[in-house]
Design an enzyme around this catalytic site. Structure first.
Site, PDB file in Angstrom:
ATOM      1  N   GLU A 183       0.772  -1.382  -0.150  1.00 50.23           N
ATOM      2  CA  GLU A 183      -0.222  -0.004  -0.053  1.00 50.23           C
ATOM      3  C   GLU A 183       0.839   1.041   0.040  1.00 50.23           C
ATOM      4  OE1 GLU A 183      -3.222  -2.213   2.894  1.00 50.23           O
ATOM      5  OE2 GLU A 183      -2.264  -0.122   3.460  1.00 50.23           O
TER       6      GLU A 183
ATOM      7  N   LYS B  36       2.443   4.633   1.367  1.00 49.43           N
ATOM      8  CA  LYS B  36       2.464   5.252   3.094  1.00 49.43           C
ATOM      9  C   LYS B  36       2.024   6.450   2.992  1.00 49.43           C
ATOM     10  CE  LYS B  36       5.255   5.289   6.994  1.00 49.43           C
ATOM     11  NZ  LYS B  36       4.981   6.431   7.442  1.00 49.43           N
TER      12      LYS B  36
ATOM     13  N   ASP C 136       1.036  10.397   3.861  1.00 50.01           N
ATOM     14  CA  ASP C 136       1.808  11.307   5.106  1.00 50.01           C
ATOM     15  C   ASP C 136       0.729  12.267   5.569  1.00 50.01           C
ATOM     16  OD1 ASP C 136       3.759  12.335   6.457  1.00 50.01           O
ATOM     17  OD2 ASP C 136       4.708  13.436   4.651  1.00 50.01           O
TER      18      ASP C 136
ATOM     19  N   TYR D 122      -7.000   1.584   5.770  1.00 50.57           N
ATOM     20  CA  TYR D 122      -6.074   0.608   5.362  1.00 50.57           C
ATOM     21  C   TYR D 122      -5.986  -0.705   6.531  1.00 50.57           C
ATOM     22  CZ  TYR D 122      -3.168   3.640   8.296  1.00 50.57           C
ATOM     23  OH  TYR D 122      -2.491   4.498   9.341  1.00 50.57           O
TER      24      TYR D 122
ATOM     25  N   LYS E 278      10.672   3.370   3.046  1.00 54.69           N
ATOM     26  CA  LYS E 278      10.891   4.802   3.176  1.00 54.69           C
ATOM     27  C   LYS E 278      11.611   5.294   2.063  1.00 54.69           C
ATOM     28  CE  LYS E 278       9.716   7.581   6.341  1.00 54.69           C
ATOM     29  NZ  LYS E 278       9.598   7.718   7.589  1.00 54.69           N
TER      30      LYS E 278
ATOM     31  N   CYS F 162      35.470  39.731   7.653  1.00 51.15           N
ATOM     32  CA  CYS F 162      34.253  39.535   8.421  1.00 51.15           C
ATOM     33  C   CYS F 162      32.946  40.439   8.143  1.00 51.15           C
ATOM     34  CB  CYS F 162      34.573  39.431   9.857  1.00 51.15           C
ATOM     35  SG  CYS F 162      33.170  39.111  10.782  1.00 51.15           S
TER      36      CYS F 162
ATOM     37  N   CYS G 101      32.266  42.367  11.531  1.00 52.31           N
ATOM     38  CA  CYS G 101      33.105  43.417  12.131  1.00 52.31           C
ATOM     39  C   CYS G 101      34.246  43.870  11.158  1.00 52.31           C
ATOM     40  CB  CYS G 101      33.924  42.832  13.333  1.00 52.31           C
ATOM     41  SG  CYS G 101      35.143  41.576  12.895  1.00 52.31           S
TER      42      CYS G 101
ATOM     43  N   CYS H 220      36.769  34.347  11.861  1.00 54.69           N
ATOM     44  CA  CYS H 220      37.172  35.723  12.276  1.00 54.69           C
ATOM     45  C   CYS H 220      37.812  35.690  13.771  1.00 54.69           C
ATOM     46  CB  CYS H 220      35.981  36.301  12.293  1.00 54.69           C
ATOM     47  SG  CYS H 220      35.880  38.082  13.218  1.00 54.69           S
TER      48      CYS H 220
ATOM     49  N   CYS I 112      34.134  40.626  17.784  1.00 55.38           N
ATOM     50  CA  CYS I 112      33.299  40.640  16.635  1.00 55.38           C
ATOM     51  C   CYS I 112      32.015  40.483  17.270  1.00 55.38           C
ATOM     52  CB  CYS I 112      33.677  39.602  15.987  1.00 55.38           C
ATOM     53  SG  CYS I 112      32.606  38.951  14.808  1.00 55.38           S
TER      54      CYS I 112
HETATM   55  S1  IVH Z   1      -0.296   0.164   8.626  1.00 56.78           S
HETATM   56  C1  IVH Z   1       0.368  -2.113  12.320  1.00 56.78           C
HETATM   57  N1  IVH Z   1      -0.726   1.498   6.357  1.00 56.78           N
HETATM   58  O1  IVH Z   1       2.357   4.871   8.942  1.00 56.78           O
HETATM   59  C2  IVH Z   1       0.471  -1.317  11.210  1.00 56.78           C
HETATM   60  N2  IVH Z   1       0.163   2.583   8.033  1.00 56.78           N
HETATM   61  O2  IVH Z   1       4.847   4.407  10.230  1.00 56.78           O
HETATM   62  C3  IVH Z   1      -0.166  -0.157  11.396  1.00 56.78           C
HETATM   63  N3  IVH Z   1       0.781   4.934   7.463  1.00 56.78           N
HETATM   64  O3  IVH Z   1       1.031   5.379  12.154  1.00 56.78           O
HETATM   65  C4  IVH Z   1      -0.134   1.061  10.420  1.00 56.78           C
HETATM   66  N4  IVH Z   1      -0.048   4.759   5.291  1.00 56.78           N
HETATM   67  O4  IVH Z   1       0.066   6.590  10.216  1.00 56.78           O
HETATM   68  C5  IVH Z   1      -0.269   1.440   7.606  1.00 56.78           C
HETATM   69  N5  IVH Z   1      -0.802   2.107   4.255  1.00 56.78           N
HETATM   70  C6  IVH Z   1      -0.639   2.337   5.513  1.00 56.78           C
HETATM   71  C7  IVH Z   1      -0.195   3.639   5.964  1.00 56.78           C
HETATM   72  C8  IVH Z   1       0.214   3.716   7.175  1.00 56.78           C
HETATM   73  C9  IVH Z   1       0.458   5.652   6.397  1.00 56.78           C
HETATM   74  C10 IVH Z   1       1.373   5.612   8.762  1.00 56.78           C
HETATM   75  C11 IVH Z   1       0.304   5.372  10.023  1.00 56.78           C
HETATM   76  C12 IVH Z   1       1.245   4.867  11.064  1.00 56.78           C
HETATM   77  C13 IVH Z   1       2.576   4.990  10.452  1.00 56.78           C
HETATM   78  C14 IVH Z   1       3.519   4.302  10.828  1.00 56.78           C
END
Ligand code: IVH
Length: 698
Positions: free
Chosen positions: A113, A115, A117, A227, A321, A415, A418, A433, A438
């Site tokens: 999935e 991630k 933000d 999710y 990440k 500098c 000064c 410096c 200064c």
């Molecule tokens: S699953 C035990 N799925 O990432 C698993 N988290 O670093 C729980 N997050 O606190 C999280 N997208 O805020 C999951 N597709 C996704 C996500 C996701 C973003 C965030 C979430 C979590 C943090 C963990």
């Protein structure tokens, strides 16, 4: 005698406005909710006493007098865990290998999935009705934000019985986020209103959820992706759907009307997973929302059970990440700033650019050589990167776009503060410096003295330092202790209350622990760690001053360079006079009886870790970094930053580093959780599973 209420009211309003901004706009509060409530309460009380002083723009008059206060706490039935991170494809593969090993050689189906933000959210439905929304908080307890989340269009307010039997209890988890387009609209409105812009979508989403008035949240256009199923229960179990895999859970909640992201994919090999991650790394900006990685989850819930969880994160999932982001922008100018030790640091003034989650307008160029090596020139189009996603960095120029008449940048001879010559000593990277008077150095020294890691004097930031120095009130840090409130009110935009507060804060700082004061002196090379080590060894400033270079260098954590710099510094007459001013002001120089007490305390702590090395990764709930190290060393152990063959155990807390875990595994170093760490501290013993196999020969 009471202060003028009008003055206090103005002061409170400006403090509250400042903290509102920290909290809502920057999502980076400086004070606790309780302290904020105190300010709000005092303002309300004063306004009640003096109704003539109430103005329409007072925070008490906005949205029905509501000032944002703390939200109620919600205990999560099932803890909301976080995820371990993989920073590259190798760490991802290492994780997958651990998973396969944990499943006795079976490669499971992986669900990928995006991630998102945003902010993790738990939504609770009872009898099909939306009853509660809670933030993740510390994973066990979150904040109740039910009314605000109810305004989000993506969040259903009831689950229709027309699709499926309605569960008696359903907890759906997901991410609240602000889309890129909603964020843009928000900033257009802010600009039209003459308000400062919001920093980034994530912080704006966080701030929006913390509005006390849900109408304000509604105006922010938040969105939601689900999710995960937190819990699901049916009165009649025979009507329950079969939820044996993550994919079936997602299909189920999608059917009930929860938004599930369209980019969920399942793969049967980690190679395909890695390719999928690489794809999204390339295409992250094709989306109308921010993502910072890909989350990979083992699909089969039975597999998940078999793999289990560590203290804070499941073993069956990982967050891949994305590496730091890069962007191009124009380098408007290169300027030089002079720090407290006289070091002249060139920095880039950039056409502001949004990179790695925030807007960057400045970036350090480190030193003269770096500018030469990179050959960046004012007017260049440059690549800007967020190293480690925090500190912006100029990677280099885009040469194709350089103007034909461009000339290399020249480091200034003098500098900028000064006018004295800047010198680069033989063999050193830095240009400095050396002028003793200064003003840039003096101001930076003062600001450093007052900073958090040093004497922690609240209200004495760079701006206030500049005012004090410009007015000639302080020449060095010791002068701070003779300042009076009467002198301070003479300064521009300093009220009676803040003047008094500052004088009080300065007085309070006289009792800071000795390592803080030692650090605050700003002696070159002497940071908090070495200051702590010296104090632990010698207890008082007078002892430290009386020691030879050899005595100082013999302290664990103090090298030869630090020892001789410190010794030399204390030898100088001007510095001795400086120290005596602090003594006269009553600054804490340490406790002469501490040596005896320390020996006693050491004798009282059983040396359960005598000679053993224990490494800690991630955060522990019961200790901060310093306390963890202390717990280990006070029991005779060592706590270095990395795992080696000699490591006795690796303690894995929340967000444990995947590379340390992998290393520990490959070296057969026992990995323990926080509870097991506590046992280890107390008894010196590891859990039974690490018992060495009996020696067949005996
Ligand atoms: S699953 C035990 N799925 O990432 C698993 N988290 O670093 C729980 N997050 O606190 C999280 N997208 O805020 C999951 N597709 C996704 C996500 C996701 C973003 C965030 C979430 C979590 C943090 C963990």
């Amino acid at each position: 005698m009471t202060a003028d209420p009008a003055v206090r009211i103005a002061d409170l309003r400006s403090q509250i406005a400042h903290h509102n901004e920290r909290y809502h706009t920057l999502d980076d509060p400086e004070i606790s909710d309780a302290d904020y409530d105190d300010l709000a309460r005092e303002l309300r009380a004063l306004e009640a006493e003096h109704p003539d002083l109430i103005t329409p723009d007072s925070p008490t008059q906005q949205v029905g007098g509501a000032i944002v206060t703390a939200f109620d706490a919600v205990e999560h039935d099932v803890p909301m865990m976080s995820l371990d991170n993989a920073m590259d494809a190798d760490e991802l593969t290492a994780w997958a290998e651990r998973v396969v090993k944990g499943l006795d050689g079976t490669t499971p189906t992986f669900v990928c999935e995006l991630k998102f933000d945003g902010l993790a959210m738990s939504l609770r439905y009872e009898g099909g009705e939306y009853v509660q929304a809670a933030t993740r908080g510390d994973g066990r307890t979150g904040e109740n934000v039910t009314a605000n989340v109810a305004t989000i269009d993506d969040v259903p307010d009831r689950i229709g019985a027309e699709v499926d039997p309605v569960p008696s209890l359903l907890e759906v988890r997901g991410e609240v986020y602000m889309s890129a387009s909603a964020f843009e609209r928000l900033n257009e409105r802010a600009e039209a209103a003459g308000d400062p812009p919001f920093v980034n979508p994530r912080n704006s989403a966080a701030g929006s959820l913390r509005q006390k008035d849900p109408a304000k949240t509604a105006a922010r256009e938040l969105s939601f992706f689900s999710y995960q199923v937190g819990q699901v229960r049916f009165d009649d179990a025979s009507t329950a759907p079969d939820l044996a895999t993550h994919q079936s859970e997602l299909e189920y909640i999608a059917r009930l009307g929860f938004p599930v992201n369209e980019h969920v994919r399942a793969f049967d090999s980690i190679t395909e997973v890695a390719a999928h991650c690489a794809y999204w790394q390339e295409h992250r900006h094709d989306l109308d929302y921010e993502i910072d990685g890909v989350v990979i989850k083992v699909d089969d819930l039975a597999h998940r059970d078999a793999l289990g969880v560590t203290s804070r994160a499941p073993r069956w999932a990982i967050a891949y990440k994305f590496p730091p982001e890069e962007r191009t922008t124009t380098l408007l100018d290169i300027q030089v700033s002079v720090g407290r030790t006289g070091r002249a640091t060139p920095f880039a003034v950039l056409e502001p650019v949004f990179v790695g989650g925030s807007t960057v307008g400045m970036a350090t160029l480190h030193n003269r050589e770096q500018v030469q090596v990179k050959d960046v020139r004012p007017g260049d189009v440059v690549v800007v990167r967020k190293a480690g996603d925090v500190i912006p960095e100029v990677v280099g120029p885009v040469l194709d776009m350089r103007a034909a008449d461009s000339e290399p940048w020249q480091f200034p001879d003098d500098c900028p503060a000064c006018g004295n010559p800047l010198v680069q000593p033989e063999g050193e990277a830095d240009t400095r410096c050396f002028a003793p008077d200064c003003p840039a150095q003096r101001n930076q020294k003062l600001a450093y003295f007052a900073s958090r890691g040093a004497m922690d004097i609240e209200g004495l930031g760079e701006q206030m330092v500049e005012k004090l120095a410009d007015a000639g009130l302080v020449k060095d840090a010791a002068d701070l202790y003779s300042l009076t409130a009467e002198q301070l009110v003479e300064l521009e935009r300093v009220g009676e209350t803040s003047a008094r507060n500052l004088v009080d804060e300065i007085q309070r700082s006289t009792s800071r622990p000795l390592p803080k004061f030692l650090t605050a002196l700003g002696i070159r090379h002497l940071g908090p760690a070495a200051s702590g080590a010296m104090t632990a060894a010698f207890h008082t400033l007078d002892e430290i001053m009386s020691k030879s270079v050899e005595d100082l260098a013999a302290v664990d954590g103090v090298g030869g360079v630090i020892a001789s710099t410190v010794h030399e510094w204390f030898e100088q007459d001007s510095n001795q006079a400086f120290i005596e001013k602090f003594r006269a002001a009553g600054v804490n120089f340490g406790d002469p009886d501490a040596a005896a007490r320390a020996a006693e305390a050491r004798a009282a702590v059983p040396q359960t870790l005598d000679g053993r090395t224990v490494v800690v990764t991630g955060t522990l709930s019961g200790f901060n970094r310093e306390e963890t190290a202390d717990a280990i060393t006070s029991r005779g152990g060592k706590s270095p930053g990395s795992v080696s063959k000699k490591t006795f155990a690796l303690v894995a807390g929340e967000s444990a580093g995947a590379s340390k875990l992998t290393k520990a595994e490959s070296l057969d170093v026992p990995v323990i959780d926080e509870a097991e760490f506590l046992t280890l501290l107390e008894t010196g013993e590891l859990p039974d599973r690490f018992e060495p196999a009996p020696d067949p020969g005996s």
